[in-house]
Structures are given as C-alpha cells and as structure tokens.
Scaffold this motif. Structure first.
Motif, PDB file in Angstrom:
ATOM      1  N   VAL B  93      -2.988   2.890   7.510  1.00 24.51           N
ATOM      2  CA  VAL B  93      -2.659   2.882   5.926  1.00 24.51           C
ATOM      3  C   VAL B  93      -1.620   3.615   5.555  1.00 24.51           C
ATOM      4  O   VAL B  93      -0.935   3.182   4.749  1.00 24.51           O
ATOM      5  N   THR B 109     -10.799  -4.183   5.518  1.00 25.12           N
ATOM      6  CA  THR B 109     -11.543  -4.693   4.464  1.00 25.12           C
ATOM      7  C   THR B 109     -10.960  -4.108   3.282  1.00 25.12           C
ATOM      8  O   THR B 109     -10.954  -2.691   3.407  1.00 25.12           O
ATOM      9  N   PRO B 110     -10.515  -4.691   2.092  1.00 24.31           N
ATOM     10  CA  PRO B 110      -9.860  -4.052   0.955  1.00 24.31           C
ATOM     11  C   PRO B 110     -11.154  -3.202   0.332  1.00 24.31           C
ATOM     12  O   PRO B 110     -11.753  -3.930  -0.689  1.00 24.31           O
ATOM     13  N   ARG B 114      -8.866   2.036  -0.610  1.00 19.53           N
ATOM     14  CA  ARG B 114      -7.713   1.473   0.162  1.00 19.53           C
ATOM     15  C   ARG B 114      -6.816   0.951  -0.905  1.00 19.53           C
ATOM     16  O   ARG B 114      -5.563   0.789  -0.770  1.00 19.53           O
ATOM     17  N   LYS B 115      -7.427   0.285  -1.910  1.00 16.26           N
ATOM     18  CA  LYS B 115      -6.424  -0.486  -2.739  1.00 16.26           C
ATOM     19  C   LYS B 115      -5.764   0.297  -3.803  1.00 16.26           C
ATOM     20  O   LYS B 115      -4.698  -0.075  -4.347  1.00 16.26           O
ATOM     21  N   ASP B 119      -1.521  -2.614  -1.124  1.00 14.57           N
ATOM     22  CA  ASP B 119      -1.884  -3.971  -1.902  1.00 14.57           C
ATOM     23  C   ASP B 119      -2.452  -4.594  -0.812  1.00 14.57           C
ATOM     24  O   ASP B 119      -1.939  -4.697   0.417  1.00 14.57           O
ATOM     25  N   PHE B 120      -3.329  -5.770  -1.192  1.00 11.43           N
ATOM     26  CA  PHE B 120      -3.874  -6.367  -0.131  1.00 11.43           C
ATOM     27  C   PHE B 120      -3.551  -7.997  -0.046  1.00 11.43           C
ATOM     28  O   PHE B 120      -3.890  -8.370  -1.360  1.00 11.43           O
ATOM     29  N   SER B 121      -3.553  -8.721   0.651  1.00 12.64           N
ATOM     30  CA  SER B 121      -3.269 -10.099   0.323  1.00 12.64           C
ATOM     31  C   SER B 121      -4.751 -10.825   0.145  1.00 12.64           C
ATOM     32  O   SER B 121      -5.928 -10.100   0.310  1.00 12.64           O
ATOM     33  N   SER B 123      -8.231 -13.067   1.479  1.00 14.77           N
ATOM     34  CA  SER B 123      -8.979 -12.792   2.683  1.00 14.77           C
ATOM     35  C   SER B 123      -8.527 -13.747   3.684  1.00 14.77           C
ATOM     36  O   SER B 123      -8.610 -14.928   3.124  1.00 14.77           O
ATOM     37  N   ASN B 231     -11.842  -9.563   5.688  1.00 17.59           N
ATOM     38  CA  ASN B 231     -10.688  -9.000   5.915  1.00 17.59           C
ATOM     39  C   ASN B 231      -9.329  -9.443   5.409  1.00 17.59           C
ATOM     40  O   ASN B 231      -9.195 -10.798   5.174  1.00 17.59           O
ATOM     41  N   ALA B 232      -8.408  -8.573   5.223  1.00 14.72           N
ATOM     42  CA  ALA B 232      -7.392  -8.801   4.390  1.00 14.72           C
ATOM     43  C   ALA B 232      -6.040  -8.106   5.231  1.00 14.72           C
ATOM     44  O   ALA B 232      -6.112  -7.310   5.920  1.00 14.72           O
ATOM     45  N   GLY B 234      -2.779  -5.855   4.750  1.00 13.74           N
ATOM     46  CA  GLY B 234      -2.274  -4.816   3.876  1.00 13.74           C
ATOM     47  C   GLY B 234      -0.631  -4.612   3.929  1.00 13.74           C
ATOM     48  O   GLY B 234      -0.024  -4.643   4.945  1.00 13.74           O
TER      49      GLY B 234
END
Lengths: 229, 269
Positions: B93, B109-110, B114-115, B119-121, B123, B231-232, B234
């Motif tokens: 990260v 996992t977002p 962590r967000k 940024d996360f896409s 899932s 899951n996504a 990052g």
C-alpha cells in the motif's frame, strides 16, 4: 506429537539452488554491513570519546536511539524516508535493496562504534602518557600507539557482531531482497514441508556463523600471540 | 582443508553463475515486442491460486496466478509490458501511495482505512465466485460440524492479519481464541499440527492448498456477509485515468468469464 519429517525438497535442484543463492546473498549483505559499518562506526566512536559535550552528545544520542529500537522499525522507517524509485541492477530491485542496506549499515555502525570505543578505552592509560611524554602529538598517539592495541580488544566483539548481523539480515525478506529467508518463503509457498524447511534454514545459518566464529577465534589467537610470556 | 575450501568456493561460484536471476524479486513479462514501456504491478506472491512464485519453463523463477493474468490484461490494454514486484504485504500500500509502482493486485480488500490512502477499482471477484470457508482437521470433524461449534473459548481459530477473514473470525466466532498472523502457510501448518482448531480462508485458496499437500482438511462453508466487498485493484490516489482503464478491463474479464476459468486452472496446479 509425532512429526514425520520429509526432506525430499533437498534433492530437488531448484529448491536447493534457491537456498544456496539466498545463503550467498545473506553472506554478502552481512559482509558489506560489517566492513562499511566498521568504517562508519569510527565517526560516532571518536565523537563519543571527545571531551567537548557538543561533539560527544550527538553520538551518544545516535547510538542510544539505534540500540534502543528494533531493527524492523528502523528498516520500515528508512524505507519510508528514502523513497527510491524502482530500478534494477543485476536483476535486483535497488528501490528496496538500498534502503535495506542503509538500515543495516546504520544499525551495525552504532553497535560497532560502541565496540571500538570500548576497545580504545581498554588500552592502558600509561600508553598514552608514555607516548605523549615522548613527544608524539595527540593524533599520532591515537593512530600509532592506542589504535593498534585497541584492535586486539575490538576483534573478538567484531566477530560477534558479524554473527549477529548475519542473523539479522533475515528481516530483509519483507523488502523482497532475496536473502535466505526470502528464498525459504518462496519454497514454502509451494511445499507442505514447512517444519523441515525451517530446520534446513537454521542449519544453513549455522553453517555460516559457526565456521565464522571458529575463524575469528583463530585470528584472535594470532593477535594475542605476542601477549604470551 | 585447502582443497575442500577450493571445492566449496567453486561450487558457490557455479551456483551464482547458474542463476543469479533467481535472486530477483522483480519479474518481467514481455507481452508484445512492439511495446516499449513497462507498467509496474506489486504483489505479495505467497497466495496461490492468486499469486505464487514457481520455477518457469526456462528454469528461472516466475510468478503465476489469477491476479497475474488480470495484471497482464490491464497491461495489454495500456499497450505496455508488465513488470511484477514481489514484496511483503505491508509494503504494498505504501509503494502505491508513494507512486513507486502503478497498481497492486494482491487479494486486497478495500477497507475504509486503506481507502483513505489509495483508491480502489471495482471488485474483480464477485460474492458468488468467492466462497468463504473455515478449514478444520478431519480428525476433529465430529467435534466441529458447524460454525457454531467453533464459537467456544477453548477453540483456537486462525486468520491472516488485515484480511477480510480476520473480520469473519471476529464476527462468527467472537468467543474463540484468535490467532491472527500474516503468514498463511504458517497457519495451515498449525492446523495440520492441531496447534489451531480452525482456519478462516477462502474457498479457492483452500482448494489449492488441499490439492498440494494438505489432504487432511475439511471445509465448512460460511454464509455470505452483507456489505462484504471482494478483492480489488489498488492505485495511487487521484489516478482516475488508470483506474478507469482497470475498471473497463475488469468489466470485460467478468463478462467473458475469464476470471472463473483462471480460478479453476490455477487452483488445480
């Protein structure tokens, strides 16, 4: 509890070569840390010996901080501070290798500086007095009379430090530096023989440290040769 | 003695010459000769079937798995070659935040914390495709028949640090003694030695491990949880251009069923 040990991975050339390569890099890292760490350590060691408070106290501060914090914290912190972009030399990712090496150097230099300081202080004060009264300058006294004798005191502890550093390099597995524990991690992820793998890793570390301490004992005996009457 | 040392040092030199490349934690995939740039992805490759380091066809280490295939698809869409960096999970990260690497795919996992950093896409594993399980040793299968049997103070349950399974362990078995550590392999081994009684993990991971040496485990399936995100990928905060491309790729891969195919393929090997 009965554990059935299965060392079959040792007969697999791929796993074995990974382990031996890891061992090699561990040795190289420890060697770099001790050699350059010793050179770097001269600075805080002499600073601490100074009578001027403004010179000695930063060195005390440095040594106390490094000795008083875990190596893992230092590695993580230096990794954050030295934000080196990813670039490759010889297939190795320098973006994590350099911070790792810097952390190891800083760590070993703090410990070695204490060893050097102790070694210098252990030289009889009469030596300095005699040298000074013979007309040698302070610098000459230090480098021609005290330091050569101090090396004899420093050497056994330096060997000890080398052994410690070899073991501490295992922290680098987290950074992705391919030392022994990193390679163990790779083999581990595709083999159920975890216990056996740890035993082999332990033995490999021992194979580095044991001959080293034997070698150090030999050199030490050679240095003490003149002391025997 | 001297001869022995000589043999030993020659051996070492041969090993070094043989494959210094295996001491690298960076793996490059040339997807197309015409691409001249690299996109860099980071992962923690100790999590088959998603990512795992194995010996490649040329004898050198390579990284394989479902996440790697997704990364290849993303790189292809960007018209770039792929470079994969393997590191401890804790560093990933941070590396994206500082821009050292372009994106991470590591079964992340977002979570809200962590967000805040990256940024996360969307899932890439939907709730239907990833089932959550609890593994128990087959010797204890009479004792622990359902998740309720595990919710006792005498039971030791394991899960990986920072994973969604850690939360599941807290929700489903709040009374049990939890052993939360980073290393999945360590947990599996503990379960095998009966040092823990149950292990929270996901179905595909459990299947892969049971296919490669841990035959003595039995799965208990968990009910799906409300609001659980899969899951996504990052990316660095504010990098919407890359994020949009990644989301497009994920949509395509979900639509043509590639991800399911890869999951089946890699959980068998």
């Amino acid at each position: 509890m009965i554990i059935f040990l299965n060392f079959s991975f040792l007969f697999d050339w791929y796993s074995l070569s990974l382990l031996l390569q890891g061992l090699m890099l561990t040795l190289i890292l420890a060697f770099l840390a001790v050699v350059f760490g010793s050179i770097l350590a001269l600075i805080p060691a002499f600073m601490r010996l100074s009578k001027n408070k403004f010179i000695s106290s930063p060195a005390v501060f440095y040594v106390e901080i490094i000795r008083g914090t875990p190596m893992l914290v230092q590695v993580l912190l230096i990794y954050q501070i030295l934000n080196i972009p990813l670039f490759l030399i010889g297939g190795m990712d320098m973006g994590s290798f350099i911070p790792g090496l810097v952390a190891l150097l800083i760590n070993s230099s703090a410990y070695i500086s204490e060893i050097i300081r102790g070694g210098i202080l252990a030289v009889d004060k009469g030596q300095t007095e005699a040298a000074r009264s013979l007309g040698l300058s302070q610098g000459q006294t230090m480098f021609k009379v005290v330091l050569p004798q101090a090396i004899k005191n420093i050497f056994p502890s330096l060997g000890n430090e080398f052994v410690t550093i070899i073991k501490e390099t295992s922290i680098f597995m987290y950074l992705g530096i391919a030392e022994l524990m990193y390679q163990v991690g790779i083999i581990k992820s595709s083999s159920p023989a975890v216990t056996e793998l740890y035993i082999v890793a332990g033995l490999l570390y021992l194979a580095l440290t044991f001959p080293l301490s034997k070698l150090m004992n030999r050199v030490e005996r050679r240095l003490r040769y003149a002391d025997q009457r | 003695m001297k001869k022995f040392l000589l043999v030993l040092s020659i051996g070492f030199i041969l090993i070094l010459a043989n494959g210094c490349s295996n001491s690298s934690n960076v793996f490059e995939f040339i997807l197309d000769e015409s691409y001249d740039d690299f996109v860099t992805m980071a992962t923690s490759a100790d999590y088959p079937p998603y990512e795992n380091i194995v010996q490649g066809d040329d004898g050198k280490n390579t990284v394989v798995g479902v996440d790697i295939e997704i990364a290849k698809a993303i790189a292809n869409r960007l018209n770039k070659n792929l470079r994969v960096v393997h590191k401890g999970f804790d560093f990933l990260v941070e590396d994206v935040r500082s821009g050292k690497i372009d994106f991470i795919i590591a079964g992340i996992t977002p979570t809200p914390s962590r967000k805040e950093i990256i940024d996360f896409s969307k899932s890439y594993y939907t709730e239907e495709s990833i089932l959550q399980v609890v593994l128990v040793h087959k010797d204890n299968v009479d004792l622990y028949q359902s998740i309720e049997d595990l919710n006792q103070t005498t039971v030791r349950v394991g899960a990986q640090t920072g994973s969604i399974q850690q939360e599941f362990a807290e929700i489903f078995t709040p009374n049990a003694t939890a052993k939360i550590i980073q290393d999945l392999k360590e947990l599996l081994n503990n379960l095998d030695n009966k040092q823990i009684d149950a292990l929270f993990t996901e179905d595909e991971v459990a299947t892969t491990q049971m296919n490669s040496g841990y035959e003595d485990f039995v799965k208990i399936y968990l009910d799906s949880l409300e609001g659980y995100e899969g899951n996504a990928v990052g990316v660095q905060k504010g990098n919407t251009e890359l994020l949009n491309t990644i989301n497009e790729v994920i949509d395509d891969l979900l639509a043509d069923g590639s991800i399911t195919t890869w999951l089946d393929e890699f959980s068998l090997s």
